[in-house]
Structures are given as C-alpha cells and as structure tokens.
Design an enzyme around this catalytic site. Sequence first.
Site, PDB file in Angstrom:
ATOM      1  N   GLY A  96     -12.737  -3.613   0.819  1.00 56.52           N
ATOM      2  CA  GLY A  96     -14.323  -3.537   0.847  1.00 56.52           C
ATOM      3  C   GLY A  96     -14.735  -2.974  -0.118  1.00 56.52           C
ATOM      4  O   GLY A  96     -15.704  -2.066  -0.980  1.00 56.52           O
TER       5      GLY A  96
ATOM      6  N   LYS B 151     -13.661  -9.779   7.175  1.00 53.35           N
ATOM      7  CA  LYS B 151     -14.508  -8.758   7.690  1.00 53.35           C
ATOM      8  C   LYS B 151     -16.044  -8.846   7.401  1.00 53.35           C
ATOM      9  O   LYS B 151     -16.811  -8.431   5.879  1.00 53.35           O
ATOM     10  CB  LYS B 151     -14.258  -7.535   6.634  1.00 53.35           C
ATOM     11  CG  LYS B 151     -12.878  -7.035   7.588  1.00 53.35           C
ATOM     12  CD  LYS B 151     -12.828  -5.789   7.103  1.00 53.35           C
ATOM     13  CE  LYS B 151     -11.329  -5.185   7.500  1.00 53.35           C
ATOM     14  NZ  LYS B 151     -10.985  -4.165   6.465  1.00 53.35           N
TER      15      LYS B 151
ATOM     16  N   GLY C 237      -6.361  -5.707   1.049  1.00 53.28           N
ATOM     17  CA  GLY C 237      -5.426  -5.578   1.834  1.00 53.28           C
ATOM     18  C   GLY C 237      -4.337  -6.456   1.696  1.00 53.28           C
ATOM     19  O   GLY C 237      -3.412  -7.086   1.291  1.00 53.28           O
TER      20      GLY C 237
ATOM     21  N   ARG D 213       0.796  -1.571  -0.232  1.00 51.06           N
ATOM     22  CA  ARG D 213       0.217  -0.268   0.298  1.00 51.06           C
ATOM     23  C   ARG D 213       0.871   1.232   0.004  1.00 51.06           C
ATOM     24  O   ARG D 213       0.160   2.636  -0.468  1.00 51.06           O
ATOM     25  CB  ARG D 213      -0.879   0.031   1.040  1.00 51.06           C
ATOM     26  CG  ARG D 213      -1.998  -0.730   0.826  1.00 51.06           C
ATOM     27  CD  ARG D 213      -3.260  -0.715   2.264  1.00 51.06           C
ATOM     28  NE  ARG D 213      -4.081  -1.627   1.568  1.00 51.06           N
ATOM     29  CZ  ARG D 213      -5.671  -1.429   2.464  1.00 51.06           C
ATOM     30  NH1 ARG D 213      -5.077  -1.379   3.408  1.00 51.06           N
ATOM     31  NH2 ARG D 213      -6.273  -1.561   1.776  1.00 51.06           N
TER      32      ARG D 213
HETATM   33  P1  ADP Z   1      -8.542  -8.036   2.483  1.00 55.74           P
HETATM   34  O1  ADP Z   1      -8.119  -7.497   3.676  1.00 55.74           O
HETATM   35  O2  ADP Z   1      -7.929  -9.040   1.739  1.00 55.74           O
HETATM   36  O3  ADP Z   1     -10.052  -7.302   2.715  1.00 55.74           O
HETATM   37  P2  ADP Z   1      -9.959  -9.427   4.803  1.00 55.74           P
HETATM   38  O4  ADP Z   1      -9.511  -8.412   5.572  1.00 55.74           O
HETATM   39  O5  ADP Z   1     -12.007  -9.308   4.919  1.00 55.74           O
HETATM   40  O6  ADP Z   1      -9.585  -9.350   3.641  1.00 55.74           O
HETATM   41  O7  ADP Z   1      -9.435 -10.392   5.667  1.00 55.74           O
HETATM   42  C1  ADP Z   1      -8.386 -11.016   5.909  1.00 55.74           C
HETATM   43  C2  ADP Z   1      -8.266 -11.931   7.388  1.00 55.74           C
HETATM   44  O8  ADP Z   1      -8.852 -13.332   7.337  1.00 55.74           O
HETATM   45  C3  ADP Z   1      -7.051 -12.635   7.538  1.00 55.74           C
HETATM   46  O9  ADP Z   1      -6.384 -12.139   8.157  1.00 55.74           O
HETATM   47  C4  ADP Z   1      -6.664 -14.216   7.592  1.00 55.74           C
HETATM   48  O10 ADP Z   1      -6.300 -14.183   8.012  1.00 55.74           O
HETATM   49  C5  ADP Z   1      -8.148 -14.283   8.020  1.00 55.74           C
HETATM   50  N1  ADP Z   1      -8.839 -15.602   7.518  1.00 55.74           N
HETATM   51  C6  ADP Z   1      -9.487 -15.766   7.199  1.00 55.74           C
HETATM   52  N2  ADP Z   1      -9.923 -16.850   7.002  1.00 55.74           N
HETATM   53  C7  ADP Z   1     -10.235 -16.987   8.046  1.00 55.74           C
HETATM   54  C8  ADP Z   1     -10.853 -18.455   9.493  1.00 55.74           C
HETATM   55  N3  ADP Z   1     -11.032 -19.754   8.681  1.00 55.74           N
HETATM   56  N4  ADP Z   1     -10.709 -17.561  10.224  1.00 55.74           N
HETATM   57  C9  ADP Z   1     -10.213 -17.325  10.874  1.00 55.74           C
HETATM   58  N5  ADP Z   1      -9.448 -15.853  10.107  1.00 55.74           N
HETATM   59  C10 ADP Z   1      -9.397 -15.810   9.443  1.00 55.74           C
HETATM   60 MG    MG Z   2      -7.647  -6.761   5.349  1.00 63.18          MG
END
Ligand code: ADP
Ligand code: MG
Length: 399
Positions: A379, A202, A356, A40
């Site tokens: 998001g 999230k 991210g 980023r």
């Molecule tokens: P992004 O940043 O790509 O939008 P999110 O922030 O929504 O994605 O989610 C990322 C997080 O989700 C990571 O820290 C990952 O460890 C966690 N995660 C994914 N699957 C699981 C799971 N089954 N149990 C706990 N945490 C999870």
């Molecule tokens: Mg994230």
Amino acid sequence: MKRRRLRDLAPELLRGRRALVRVDYNVPLTERGEVADPTRVEATLPTLTYLLEMECRPVLVSHLGRPKGEVVPKYSLAPVAPVLEEALGARVRFLPSTVGVEALQASRDLEAGHVLLLENTRFLPGETKNDEDLSRQFAQLGDLFVNDAFGSTHRAHASVVGVTEFLRPAVAGLLVESELTALEALREARERPFVVAFGGAKIGDKIGLLEAFLDHADRVVVGGAMANTFLLASGARMGASLVETEAVPLAAGFLERARGRILLPSDLVAARADAEDASEAKIVAAGAVPEGEAALDIGPETRRAFAEVLAASRTLFWNGPMGLFERPGFDAGTVEVARAVAVATSRGAFTVVGGGDSASAIRQSGLTGEVSHVSTGGGASLEYLAQGSLPGIEALDLP
Ligand code: ADP
Ligand code: MG
C-alpha cells in the site's frame, strides 16, 4: 520528498541515547505461529546495525496484523524476537507491553548493544486513531525517533505520525531512505512501455490508487482477487470468489476509462474456497466460475498473456500475488509473473515489486536478486507512486 535522514544526525545525537524506531514487522506467520518469512525483519538490519555501531539504544515498535485495538495473542510480536536476534547477532529483549511504566522502565534500563522489542502497537485502540495521548506515551520511549517502517508509512497512526509531534529529531531510517530512492527512480522512469501489474486481496485499500496509474501506464495487468472485483464489474459470474462488492462501481468506472489498456484474466483456476490443494481444481473461463467455487489463481492462457506483456516492459511495477499462492497448487500464476519480471529485468527494464506478500512470493520463487528493487511496502509503495508523498514521511524533520 526530501527529509532528514538517520545518517545526517551527528554521532553525539546518537551515542548513549534511546532511539524509538518504528519498524514494520507485520510478517506472515505459519499456522504454528512462527515467522514464515523474515524479509521485513532483515530489511531493518542496516538501520539497527548502524544504531548499535553508533552506541545508540534501539527501542522497537511495530504492528502485526489487524487486532483492532484489543490484545489478540496470535498477533503478538513475541515470535519475531528470536528471528531478529539471530539475524542481527545482538541480544533482543521482548517485553509484552507497548507503552506505560514497564515499557518506559525497560527503555531506560536497556543496555548498550542490546535491542528492546515492544508488543504490537495495534493492541492499543489509540494507534490507528493517531491518538494524541498515545502519541505522547510513545514519545517518552525514546530520545529521538526513527521511521524505518516503510510498509506502514502511508498510515497516519500514532506510532508513525502522531509521535513525531512530541519527539524530535524525527528522521528516516536506512530502509525508508532506500525505498524512497528506488520508488523515486520508478516515478521518474520514462522508458516505455511502462506496465503495472496488480493482484492481491486488499482491494478496498488499493483500488482508489489504481486510478493514478491510468495516466502514466501503457498497460495495466490485473490478476488475483483484485481481478475478481473487476470481472464482476464487467458482468462475470464469480461464484464464491473473494470479491469486494462495494468496490464494484469504482472498478466499473476504471474499466471504462482504461479501455484497451487494462488486461484482465481470460481463464481462472477454480476450486472450493476451502480446498487444501489444487488436486480437484479446474480451469474455467473468466466469466463462468461455478456456483459454490472460487477463483484461486489465474489460468494457463492468462499466465501466458500476462507474462508476455510483463516481459516486454521497460519500466515495471508489480503489487499483489496472482492467486492464493500460499496454498499448494495455487501459486502458478504468481510464479509465472515473478519469472516474467525477472526476464524483463534481465532485458534491461527497471522493475520494482512491492508488498509484503508479493515480496514473499518473489522470495519463494528464488528471484529476489533478479528484480531491480523489492519494496517491503505494498500500500505504501502504491500510494507513494500515485501521489508522491506519504503521511509518515511528511511528518519527519526537514533537512
Ligand atoms: P501485498 O501484501 O503484496 O500488498 P495483498 O496483501 O494485497 O498483497 O494480497 C495478498 C493476499 O492475496 C495473499 O494472501 C493471497 O493469498 C491473496 N489472494 C490473491 N489472489 C487471491 C484469490 N484469487 N483468492 C483469494 N485470495 C487471494
Ligand atoms: Mg499483504
């Protein structure tokens, strides 16, 4: 959504002036508090380089984490300054305050060719409330406003939206511009099958937006902690898995509407939620996570099924890791999905990975160059794809 761009501003609007630049330096940190992934930060280099070339003086503001309106030292932006300095090749001064007399003075004292990085905007309670008084204080820190925080552009916060009421011109930076171009192309892509893959944690933030994809996508693949909530809604036992109980009714409605088009995990990797690695993990059926254990990755059968659907897509969007990929041994699902996205791309599909953590995962797999576009916003990219607009973009000047 056409808005005025930084590149549209005449040089005399930039030379010698202070640009308040909202960036998204919400970077993952290591346990020792160092920047774990500079993606980023690097993503803002085109805008910052452009500003410095135009002899404009950049004053940067960003949030990091969710400190909820209080000063939380572990969410300080201080560790970002040396990373930015190294990547940009220009002096970066970090100031441990965000607005107020010191910040104002520092912005006025900023030397040509240098960059000022201020402290976390979310240390201030007014930030997430889009507070008017705080917005005015932000506005004093620049002579123009540049939004280059694509990952925060879906937030109607003071440093993203409120500030534009009091500071003009307000324009899109180069990162925001390139993100919108790629996402617009995805919105317009008509090549089928169009497959979307969701994961991550999230859930509450995102589940409402998934609806919008039901009307367009041929297949919706759901893994990660996101899938846990869907599995729970379909009656599975999820043990101590990360689930969002309040989102279960939404997930159930979604399953009802998406019947046949939604692909959920059939097997999972389960372990104690605090397991440091996967040495004691086991493969379980998706409906039967043992009591006291958590689903931390998708299982091998699921990996194969997901990879097959993704690799056969012609248009693809992926947001959210398939498991707790940061922890050793729980990254197999995420890596497999990343590979499948690369395969689809090599077969001519238009592919976008957003978020991210998803961007970090792609980077960790060494596949960043093998997808059509890696978006810095999770998001934000979801919301833009679902709705075609974002509050932080609407707030900018019209061309
Ligand atoms: P992004 O940043 O790509 O939008 P999110 O922030 O929504 O994605 O989610 C990322 C997080 O989700 C990571 O820290 C990952 O460890 C966690 N995660 C994914 N699957 C699981 C799971 N089954 N149990 C706990 N945490 C999870
Ligand atoms: Mg994230």
